[in-house]
Design a protein around this motif. Structure first.
Motif, PDB file in Angstrom:
ATOM      1  N   ASP A   4      35.549   9.150  90.293  1.00  0.00           N
ATOM      2  CA  ASP A   4      35.441  10.462  90.926  1.00  0.00           C
ATOM      3  C   ASP A   4      36.819  10.841  91.455  1.00  0.00           C
ATOM      4  O   ASP A   4      37.307  10.270  92.435  1.00  0.00           O
ATOM      5  CB  ASP A   4      34.415  10.427  92.063  1.00  0.00           C
ATOM      6  CG  ASP A   4      34.138  11.802  92.650  1.00  0.00           C
ATOM      7  OD1 ASP A   4      34.924  12.731  92.393  1.00  0.00           O
ATOM      8  OD2 ASP A   4      33.134  11.937  93.378  1.00  0.00           O
ATOM      9  N   THR A   5      37.456  11.805  90.815  1.00  0.00           N
ATOM     10  CA  THR A   5      38.833  12.163  91.152  1.00  0.00           C
ATOM     11  C   THR A   5      38.942  13.234  92.230  1.00  0.00           C
ATOM     12  O   THR A   5      40.040  13.750  92.475  1.00  0.00           O
ATOM     13  CB  THR A   5      39.579  12.661  89.901  1.00  0.00           C
ATOM     14  OG1 THR A   5      39.004  13.902  89.467  1.00  0.00           O
ATOM     15  CG2 THR A   5      39.530  11.646  88.781  1.00  0.00           C
ATOM     16  N   LYS A   9      40.572  19.388  85.475  1.00  0.00           N
ATOM     17  CA  LYS A   9      39.533  18.657  86.190  1.00  0.00           C
ATOM     18  C   LYS A   9      38.222  19.433  86.106  1.00  0.00           C
ATOM     19  O   LYS A   9      38.135  20.584  86.540  1.00  0.00           O
ATOM     20  CB  LYS A   9      39.933  18.454  87.644  1.00  0.00           C
ATOM     21  CG  LYS A   9      38.985  17.564  88.435  1.00  0.00           C
ATOM     22  CD  LYS A   9      39.491  17.332  89.856  1.00  0.00           C
ATOM     23  CE  LYS A   9      40.784  16.569  89.862  1.00  0.00           C
ATOM     24  NZ  LYS A   9      41.214  16.220  91.258  1.00  0.00           N
ATOM     25  N   VAL A  10      37.223  18.803  85.521  1.00  0.00           N
ATOM     26  CA  VAL A  10      35.889  19.408  85.434  1.00  0.00           C
ATOM     27  C   VAL A  10      35.199  19.121  86.760  1.00  0.00           C
ATOM     28  O   VAL A  10      34.610  18.066  86.976  1.00  0.00           O
ATOM     29  CB  VAL A  10      35.105  18.839  84.237  1.00  0.00           C
ATOM     30  CG1 VAL A  10      33.735  19.494  84.134  1.00  0.00           C
ATOM     31  CG2 VAL A  10      35.888  19.048  82.946  1.00  0.00           C
ATOM     32  N   SER A  11      35.300  20.067  87.641  1.00  0.00           N
ATOM     33  CA  SER A  11      34.839  19.902  89.016  1.00  0.00           C
ATOM     34  C   SER A  11      34.616  21.265  89.635  1.00  0.00           C
ATOM     35  O   SER A  11      35.010  22.288  89.080  1.00  0.00           O
ATOM     36  CB  SER A  11      35.901  19.143  89.842  1.00  0.00           C
ATOM     37  OG  SER A  11      37.105  19.892  89.922  1.00  0.00           O
ATOM     38  N   VAL A  24      39.345  15.352  83.182  1.00  0.00           N
ATOM     39  CA  VAL A  24      38.849  14.325  84.095  1.00  0.00           C
ATOM     40  C   VAL A  24      37.691  14.911  84.894  1.00  0.00           C
ATOM     41  O   VAL A  24      37.590  16.131  85.080  1.00  0.00           O
ATOM     42  CB  VAL A  24      39.940  13.816  85.057  1.00  0.00           C
ATOM     43  CG1 VAL A  24      41.053  13.099  84.312  1.00  0.00           C
ATOM     44  CG2 VAL A  24      40.501  14.947  85.914  1.00  0.00           C
ATOM     45  N   PHE A  25      36.829  14.030  85.376  1.00  0.00           N
ATOM     46  CA  PHE A  25      35.689  14.452  86.188  1.00  0.00           C
ATOM     47  C   PHE A  25      36.050  14.429  87.672  1.00  0.00           C
ATOM     48  O   PHE A  25      36.765  13.549  88.141  1.00  0.00           O
ATOM     49  CB  PHE A  25      34.495  13.518  85.960  1.00  0.00           C
ATOM     50  CG  PHE A  25      33.445  13.643  87.026  1.00  0.00           C
ATOM     51  CD1 PHE A  25      32.605  14.745  87.058  1.00  0.00           C
ATOM     52  CD2 PHE A  25      33.336  12.688  88.035  1.00  0.00           C
ATOM     53  CE1 PHE A  25      31.649  14.885  88.059  1.00  0.00           C
ATOM     54  CE2 PHE A  25      32.379  12.814  89.035  1.00  0.00           C
ATOM     55  CZ  PHE A  25      31.537  13.916  89.048  1.00  0.00           C
ATOM     56  N   GLY A  26      35.529  15.413  88.406  1.00  0.00           N
ATOM     57  CA  GLY A  26      35.655  15.416  89.861  1.00  0.00           C
ATOM     58  C   GLY A  26      34.361  15.859  90.501  1.00  0.00           C
ATOM     59  O   GLY A  26      33.737  16.831  90.069  1.00  0.00           O
ATOM     60  N   LEU A  81      36.102  11.332  79.745  1.00  0.00           N
ATOM     61  CA  LEU A  81      35.888  12.344  80.770  1.00  0.00           C
ATOM     62  C   LEU A  81      35.539  11.707  82.107  1.00  0.00           C
ATOM     63  O   LEU A  81      36.103  12.066  83.148  1.00  0.00           O
ATOM     64  CB  LEU A  81      34.773  13.301  80.329  1.00  0.00           C
ATOM     65  CG  LEU A  81      34.223  14.266  81.393  1.00  0.00           C
ATOM     66  CD1 LEU A  81      35.302  15.239  81.849  1.00  0.00           C
ATOM     67  CD2 LEU A  81      33.005  15.017  80.844  1.00  0.00           C
ATOM     68  N   PHE A  82      34.598  10.791  82.101  1.00  0.00           N
ATOM     69  CA  PHE A  82      34.080  10.244  83.351  1.00  0.00           C
ATOM     70  C   PHE A  82      34.918   9.093  83.909  1.00  0.00           C
ATOM     71  O   PHE A  82      34.812   8.788  85.100  1.00  0.00           O
ATOM     72  CB  PHE A  82      32.643   9.760  83.155  1.00  0.00           C
ATOM     73  CG  PHE A  82      31.622  10.857  83.191  1.00  0.00           C
ATOM     74  CD1 PHE A  82      31.293  11.477  84.377  1.00  0.00           C
ATOM     75  CD2 PHE A  82      30.990  11.275  82.025  1.00  0.00           C
ATOM     76  CE1 PHE A  82      30.348  12.483  84.421  1.00  0.00           C
ATOM     77  CE2 PHE A  82      30.040  12.284  82.052  1.00  0.00           C
ATOM     78  CZ  PHE A  82      29.716  12.895  83.259  1.00  0.00           C
TER      79      PHE A  82
END
Length: 324
Positions: free
Chosen positions: A46-47, A240-242, A275-277, A311-312
């Motif tokens: 979790d970024t 960031k996919v968040s 990246v996932f956030g 991604l995760f």
């Protein structure tokens, strides 16, 4: 339209993730299906983890009160992430009073060093345009936990063009010299400014937060789509996919509402530059961390296992320079 494996019905999705249309509940073991957020078998980095103790820090953006105007501590995050296989986390600065940046950074470095925490790295707050920015970074030369800096660019005190001022650009170039990254968090209408900043700082690594902050409920996302597509051409930038779920309609959204944004990002940036956030606890404006991860799993279910793992987990290890 998504297929059966991605089980689109909004009510079915919410029930599976532990929510009914009147409030949150815990999902029973029987309710959890293969598409529930905790199944996946994929470890998560979790970024984008926010924490704050309002007894110690001043967050001006919470002065008006609301559900987020309370403490969110490490134990609260661990509870929110329980069962989700979050193996590492990156603390994300919380836009404190600038006078408290050193205190915020020092406390999170200590937290990362404590061990037993998901948090292993931090993006700290800072003011790149300040003449004292270099000296501020010097404080953390012996703190490998510090991975980068963020200055939120969508607040009222940051008018359009702030990130293109010569002093600001100088500070962002300094981050590249120090081997640190910059998290780019800005209004969606200013993504073209972001592109100019990235171009001006080719030796600095950038992470675009929250998919560029599009509004999930917007009727027309064409301008965001075009601007993001152009921005994605910069190779020293990842996305960031968040964050996007926070703008969804509470208790009335489904994965389909998020899918156009997520899929456009994944298609334009490719599997190696995303990246996932979690954006917890800000995501709780519309979803729990479990619901957000569950929805993302639904949207990306048809992508390859290798790409979902990037991604995760995998990309975050590289982008934020974490131990594998």
């Amino acid at each position: 339209m998504t297929n059966r494996r991605r089980f689109l019905g909004g009510a079915a999705f919410l029930a599976t993730c532990g929510v009914r249309m009147g409030g949150a509940v815990e999902a029973s073991d029987e309710e959890r299906t293969v598409d529930s957020p905790s199944d996946g078998g994929l470890p998560i980095v979790d970024t984008h983890v926010h924490l704050w103790d309002l007894d110690r820090l001043r967050l001006p953006w919470l002065a008006g009160g609301g559900p987020l105007a309370r403490n969110f501590l490490p134990d609260d995050y661990r509870e929110a992430a329980e069962g989700l296989d979050v193996v590492k986390g990156v603390y994300m600065e919380v836009d404190v009073d600038p006078a408290q940046h050193p205190d915020e950074a020092a406390s999170v470095v200590e937290l990362c060093r404590r061990g037993g925490e998901p948090l292993v790295g931090a993006v700290i707050g800072g003011r790149p345009a300040s003449d004292a920015f270099g000296a501020y970074l010097d404080r953390f030369r012996e703190s490998p936990e510090v991975k980068g800096v963020r200055r939120v660019l969508h607040g009222g005190e940051t008018p359009p063009g702030t990130c293109l001022q010569p002093e600001f650009v100088r500070g962002i170039r300094l981050l590249g010299d120090r081997g640190l990254s910059f998290d780019l968090c800005m209004r969606p209408g200013e993504l073209s400014d972001g592109a100019k900043l990235v171009d001006a700082c080719p030796e600095t690594s950038f992470i675009l937060d929250h998919c560029g902050n599009p509004d999930v409920q917007a009727a027309d996302l064409s301008a965001w789509r075009d601007d993001l597509s152009r921005l994605a051409d910069r190779e020293n930038l990842v996305c960031k996919v968040s964050g996007i779920v926070a703008s969804a309609k509470p208790e009335a959204w489904t994965p389909d509402d998020l899918a156009p944004i997520i899929n456009h990002v994944l298609d334009r940036f490719g599997p190696d530059r995303v990246v996932f956030g979690g954006d917890w606890p800000v995501c709780t404006r519309a979803a729990s961390l479990r619901q957000w991860i569950g929805a993302l799993n639904v949207v990306v279910a048809d992508r390859s296992l290798a790409d979902r793992k990037k991604l995760f987990h995998d990309n975050a290890i590289r982008v934020y320079r974490l131990m594998g």
